[in-house]
Design an enzyme around this catalytic site. Sequence first.
Site, PDB file in Angstrom:
ATOM      1  N   LYS A  79       0.860  -1.214  -0.027  1.00 44.46           N
ATOM      2  CA  LYS A  79       0.176   0.076  -0.050  1.00 44.46           C
ATOM      3  C   LYS A  79       1.007   1.435  -0.124  1.00 44.46           C
ATOM      4  O   LYS A  79       0.367   2.191  -0.688  1.00 44.46           O
ATOM      5  CB  LYS A  79      -0.850   0.043   1.234  1.00 44.46           C
ATOM      6  CG  LYS A  79      -2.053  -1.284   1.183  1.00 44.46           C
ATOM      7  CD  LYS A  79      -2.958  -0.971   2.274  1.00 44.46           C
ATOM      8  CE  LYS A  79      -4.141  -2.078   2.042  1.00 44.46           C
ATOM      9  NZ  LYS A  79      -5.177  -1.936   3.252  1.00 44.46           N
ATOM     10  N   ASP A 116     -10.444   2.045   1.340  1.00 40.29           N
ATOM     11  CA  ASP A 116     -10.499   1.564   2.728  1.00 40.29           C
ATOM     12  C   ASP A 116     -11.261   2.738   3.494  1.00 40.29           C
ATOM     13  O   ASP A 116     -12.178   2.462   4.374  1.00 40.29           O
ATOM     14  CB  ASP A 116      -9.144   1.240   3.375  1.00 40.29           C
ATOM     15  CG  ASP A 116      -8.483   0.018   2.829  1.00 40.29           C
ATOM     16  OD1 ASP A 116      -9.508  -0.874   2.452  1.00 40.29           O
ATOM     17  OD2 ASP A 116      -7.306  -0.096   2.993  1.00 40.29           O
TER      18      ASP A 116
END
Length: 288
Positions: A79, A116
């Site tokens: 990420k 997210d």
Amino acid sequence: MPRLRLVDEGPRRAAVLGSPVIHSLSPLLHSVAYAALGLPHWSYGRFEVDERALPGFMSRLGGRSGSVWAGLSLTMPLKRAVIPLLDEITGRAASVEAVNTVIRHPDGRVTGDNTDIPGMVAALAERGVTHVESATVLGAGATAASAIAALAEICSGPVTVFARVPGRAAELRGWGERLGVDVRTARWEHADRALSAPLVISTTPKGAADGLAGVVPASLGVLFDVVYDPWPTSLAAAWAGRGGPVLGGLDLLVHQAARQVELMTGHGPAPLGAMRAAGTAALAAAVA
């Protein structure tokens, strides 16, 4: 929802990258969404890719040679590693230095976003949690940063983060300053104190918070445990056993995946119900 961007109607490809990635439910969820949206020419796979292999993989997305690629979902440990490999990232992703969604545009540009954050907000809202006066976060990684960003939208008071790695405390407080959240840090050995908050978000890997199952208090707020395999976690099972409301990793996975589907395909809204049903069935089959 209108189309979000122009897309080709020929074969299109997306995938989840990470290490480990073999147990990811993302291929199932995205494939279910494609079927429901009437996109038979779309496919979604999974690739075991670590930080060393990521640059080579990303190099195959751009230009004409990567014309069939539409996007990627990223899990750990990619990420942050992906950020230098992108043409640009959204302000949302930059705010937490974490990208879980890569979009390849028709002109060849490759950009990053973070679903997210809205995924957490949407999952909590679905359970009626739209405002809390304080919250705690277990863990201090990329998902914890996304949790702090989500809490910036719904929490009016302090957020206490219990970090397993003490050296992350300063970085966590920095995230709070950038996001306008009063972030306070505490040592992991005192994590039992986290469980009395109105909202507890556990962002630790599977097994890391199991030791807290034995100290769940009698008076409980909401637990959001982002692990979905195995499910329930020991902490989630103990929480539910005492009558406390619990959200799981599947709640987050479905909502963030739905946003990814919409961004990558340009079609929506994504079929949340069908995606959740498929994920629930797959998890049940895994433990049968």
